[in-house]
Design an enzyme around this catalytic site. Sequence first.
Site, mmCIF file in Angstrom:
data_model
loop_
_atom_site.group_PDB
_atom_site.id
_atom_site.type_symbol
_atom_site.label_atom_id
_atom_site.label_comp_id
_atom_site.label_asym_id
_atom_site.label_seq_id
_atom_site.Cartn_x
_atom_site.Cartn_y
_atom_site.Cartn_z
ATOM 1 N N CYS A 22 0.174 -29.929 -2.183
ATOM 2 C CA CYS A 22 1.315 -30.521 -1.474
ATOM 3 C C CYS A 22 1.820 -29.556 -0.401
ATOM 4 O O CYS A 22 2.892 -29.745 0.147
ATOM 5 C CB CYS A 22 2.426 -30.870 -2.456
ATOM 6 S SG CYS A 22 2.943 -29.468 -3.436
ATOM 7 N N CYS A 52 20.913 -36.038 7.140
ATOM 8 C CA CYS A 52 20.434 -35.793 5.778
ATOM 9 C C CYS A 52 19.174 -34.924 5.807
ATOM 10 O O CYS A 52 18.308 -35.094 6.653
ATOM 11 C CB CYS A 52 20.128 -37.136 5.118
ATOM 12 S SG CYS A 52 19.501 -36.983 3.445
ATOM 13 N N CYS A 112 19.855 -44.378 -0.812
ATOM 14 C CA CYS A 112 18.779 -43.691 -0.110
ATOM 15 C C CYS A 112 17.656 -44.703 0.109
ATOM 16 O O CYS A 112 17.208 -45.341 -0.838
ATOM 17 C CB CYS A 112 18.271 -42.519 -0.942
ATOM 18 S SG CYS A 112 16.754 -41.823 -0.288
#
Length: 456
Positions: free
Chosen positions: A412, A77, A163
Amino acid sequence: MKKNDIVEVTITDMGADGEGIGKVNGFTLFIKDGIIGDVLEVKIIKLKKHYGYARMMKILTPSKYRVEPLCPIARRCGGCQIQELKYEEQLAFKQNKVRNHLIRIGKFEEELITRVMDPIAGMEQPFYYRNKAQFPIGTDKEGNIITGFYAGRTHDIIPNKKCYLGVDVNETILDLVIGFMEQYKIQAYDEKVNKGLVRHVLIRYGFATKEIMVCIIINGKTLPHSEELVKALKELPGMTSITLNINEKNTNVIMGHQLEVLWGQGYISDKIGDITYQISPLSFYQVNPVQTKVMYDKVVEYADVKKEDVVWDLYCGIGTISLYLAQYVKEVHGVEIIPQAIEDAKKNSHINGIENAYFYVGKAEDVVPKKYKEEGIHADVIIVDPPRKGCDETLLDTILSIKPRRVVYVSCDSATLARDLQYLCERDYELKKVQVVDNFGNTVHVECVCLMTKSK
Ligand code: SAH
């Protein structure tokens, strides 16, 4: 060495994207999923002049930092890059990544960076922390409707409804949506041919309020039999908002501009600290509310505001930082590009009884220079929290002209952060403090809060 050779390599470093780095006879290899300290058997897949890429075939001796991943598809993933790295080492990796960017890209002295960086603020629980999930909907080779996550760097869906970074209710919602699509023969969207209807399911969960939002993103104007889907979804405890979002463009941008409320409200609410926030599907909202509080408290500490201060909060989203600070200052002004987010910001100041916050729609790099030129705006403290690409130079130049006492940069992306800090610190500012905050456990992403003060 040539392509397809099998070689043994010890991982001695990790790159900014979490890839293992090792040397064979002085030649550098990048190996996905390799963890610092591993001894691996790898197959060469691509060779460049000075480096190459190899695939992990066998772990000969596992690193002492290697852990069993919680998620069975962690390796395939694209969501988690470093789930197999022990959490404490993930934190060390992130702190070091920011440090390296500040030194290499920002050209700051090592000694200064050591002095200004506080230890990283890690999470108590690096799983189940995300309040938002966007699941793509597709079709497998047998024609079954599937959902899951994209494999790293592709748009191939790896089927998965659970998830480990998200909340449990995601799985229940996805089962209902897919069951509904099967029952009414509603097709999944296929981006290769731009056909089919259902593209994505966006789910948001208010950690403090337990309110749930489901938004179905479709390539069309209506969702047939949507009342049946609503009937099933609204039974879930906490369901507050069910909406449709229309996106008929052949693009990998998930959301379109048009929203339609199918049931309930067009938004959910959540709380960070004492402030209540209303969040609509199109607005940005921090995905990890627990660590966001840590981050915003740092912003307040670094801003060190006084009652008579004027503060500008650029890239303000739904006004989260603005409203967090409003109680301590004379006025705050927020600027944000998404009109719905500014609508949320205005409502949010109203809900919280805040009367000294003002919000403007537009690009920070347009609005602030214009207001400075035309109205000669003043700011004692400026906060910026840009998306990954960082700030435009026009904006940085205007900040330099406005000359706030302090600039607090929330970022970020530590690479663009380093570039922008260098720009300001080569001119009129000094870097005083850097706090790295882990909002994104098990991924390579990280947030930073930095304080700059005006040079004397
Ligand atoms: N400070 C907010 C939002 C940070 S995310 C919070 O903590 O929640 C960055 C925000 O910048 C997003 O809301 C995005 O829509 C907005 N944005 C992106 N480019 C912009 C630009 N050029 N000018 C102003 N806002 C922008």
